[in-house]
Design a protein around this motif. Sequence first.
Motif, short mmCIF file in Angstrom:
data_model
loop_
_atom_site.label_atom_id
_atom_site.label_comp_id
_atom_site.label_asym_id
_atom_site.label_seq_id
_atom_site.Cartn_x
_atom_site.Cartn_y
_atom_site.Cartn_z
N ASP A 1 132.68 -14.67 107.88
CA ASP A 1 132.52 -14.63 109.34
C ASP A 1 131.79 -13.37 109.83
O ASP A 1 131.47 -13.27 111.01
CB ASP A 1 133.88 -14.74 110.04
CG ASP A 1 134.50 -16.12 109.83
OD1 ASP A 1 133.73 -17.10 109.70
OD2 ASP A 1 135.74 -16.21 109.78
N ASN A 2 131.56 -12.40 108.92
CA ASN A 2 130.84 -11.19 109.33
C ASN A 2 129.41 -11.55 109.70
O ASN A 2 128.67 -12.10 108.88
CB ASN A 2 130.82 -10.15 108.20
CG ASN A 2 132.11 -9.37 108.14
OD1 ASN A 2 132.89 -9.34 109.08
ND2 ASN A 2 132.33 -8.71 107.02
N ARG A 3 129.01 -11.22 110.90
CA ARG A 3 127.65 -11.51 111.35
C ARG A 3 126.70 -10.39 110.96
O ARG A 3 125.48 -10.58 110.94
CB ARG A 3 127.62 -11.70 112.86
CG ARG A 3 128.41 -12.92 113.31
CD ARG A 3 128.25 -13.12 114.80
NE ARG A 3 128.52 -14.48 115.16
CZ ARG A 3 127.61 -15.45 115.13
NH1 ARG A 3 126.40 -15.20 114.72
NH2 ARG A 3 127.92 -16.68 115.50
N PHE B 1 115.40 -11.63 102.35
CA PHE B 1 115.82 -12.29 103.57
C PHE B 1 115.53 -11.34 104.73
O PHE B 1 115.92 -10.17 104.69
CB PHE B 1 117.31 -12.64 103.48
CG PHE B 1 117.87 -13.26 104.70
CD1 PHE B 1 117.49 -14.54 105.08
CD2 PHE B 1 118.78 -12.57 105.49
CE1 PHE B 1 118.02 -15.12 106.22
CE2 PHE B 1 119.30 -13.14 106.62
CZ PHE B 1 118.92 -14.42 106.99
N SER B 2 114.87 -11.82 105.76
CA SER B 2 114.50 -10.96 106.91
C SER B 2 115.71 -10.54 107.72
O SER B 2 116.55 -11.37 108.07
CB SER B 2 113.53 -11.70 107.84
OG SER B 2 112.28 -11.83 107.25
N VAL B 3 115.77 -9.25 107.99
CA VAL B 3 116.88 -8.69 108.77
C VAL B 3 116.35 -7.65 109.75
O VAL B 3 115.22 -7.16 109.62
CB VAL B 3 117.94 -8.01 107.87
CG1 VAL B 3 118.65 -9.02 106.99
CG2 VAL B 3 117.35 -6.89 107.04
N TYR C 1 116.61 -13.58 112.91
CA TYR C 1 116.37 -14.74 113.75
C TYR C 1 117.69 -15.38 114.18
O TYR C 1 118.66 -15.42 113.41
CB TYR C 1 115.51 -15.76 113.00
CG TYR C 1 114.18 -15.17 112.58
CD1 TYR C 1 113.21 -14.87 113.53
CD2 TYR C 1 113.93 -14.86 111.26
CE1 TYR C 1 112.00 -14.29 113.16
CE2 TYR C 1 112.73 -14.29 110.87
CZ TYR C 1 111.77 -14.00 111.82
OH TYR C 1 110.59 -13.42 111.45
N VAL C 2 117.72 -15.87 115.40
CA VAL C 2 118.91 -16.49 115.99
C VAL C 2 119.35 -17.68 115.14
O VAL C 2 118.53 -18.48 114.69
CB VAL C 2 118.61 -16.95 117.44
CG1 VAL C 2 119.79 -17.72 118.02
CG2 VAL C 2 118.26 -15.76 118.31
#
Length: 122
Positions: free
Chosen positions: A37-39, A80-82, A65-66
Motif C-alpha cells: 500500500d506504500n505509494r 521505471f520512471s519516478v 504518472y498518475v
Amino acid sequence: MTQHLKLRVHVTEPWDFERIAGTADLTGWTTDHADPDNREWEVHLDRGFDFNDHHIGSVLAGPRYVGERLSRVFDTVTGFSVRLAHHIDGAWHFAFTATISQRHDQPDTDRDRRKDQDNGAI
C-alpha cells in the motif's frame, strides 16, 4: 526483519544533475516495498550527494504518472520512471525525475572475471 530491496537510480532531470552532483547514477536501498500500500518509497542512498548547498542522503521516490504503482519496478528490465524528492527544512520537495530498477549485486569474483575477459586476459 524485512529484506532490503537494493535499487539503482538514474537521475534524468534536471539535465545538468550529473555536473552538479558528480554522477547521474545513485545506488541505495529501501524496505518500503514490503507494504504494497506504500505509494512512495524512501530510498536510503549508499553515497549521498550535494545539491543546492545541502547534502542529500535519502530520496523519496514516487510514480511519475498518475495511476501507476512503484511495485512495477519488479516487472521492468531497464527501469521505471519516478519523480524524486529530497528532504529539506522538515519537508519533502520534489525536484528530480529518474528511473529506478532493482540492483542485483554480483560477487566480486564474477565482476573480476568479466573485467579480465574484457581486457583479453582470459
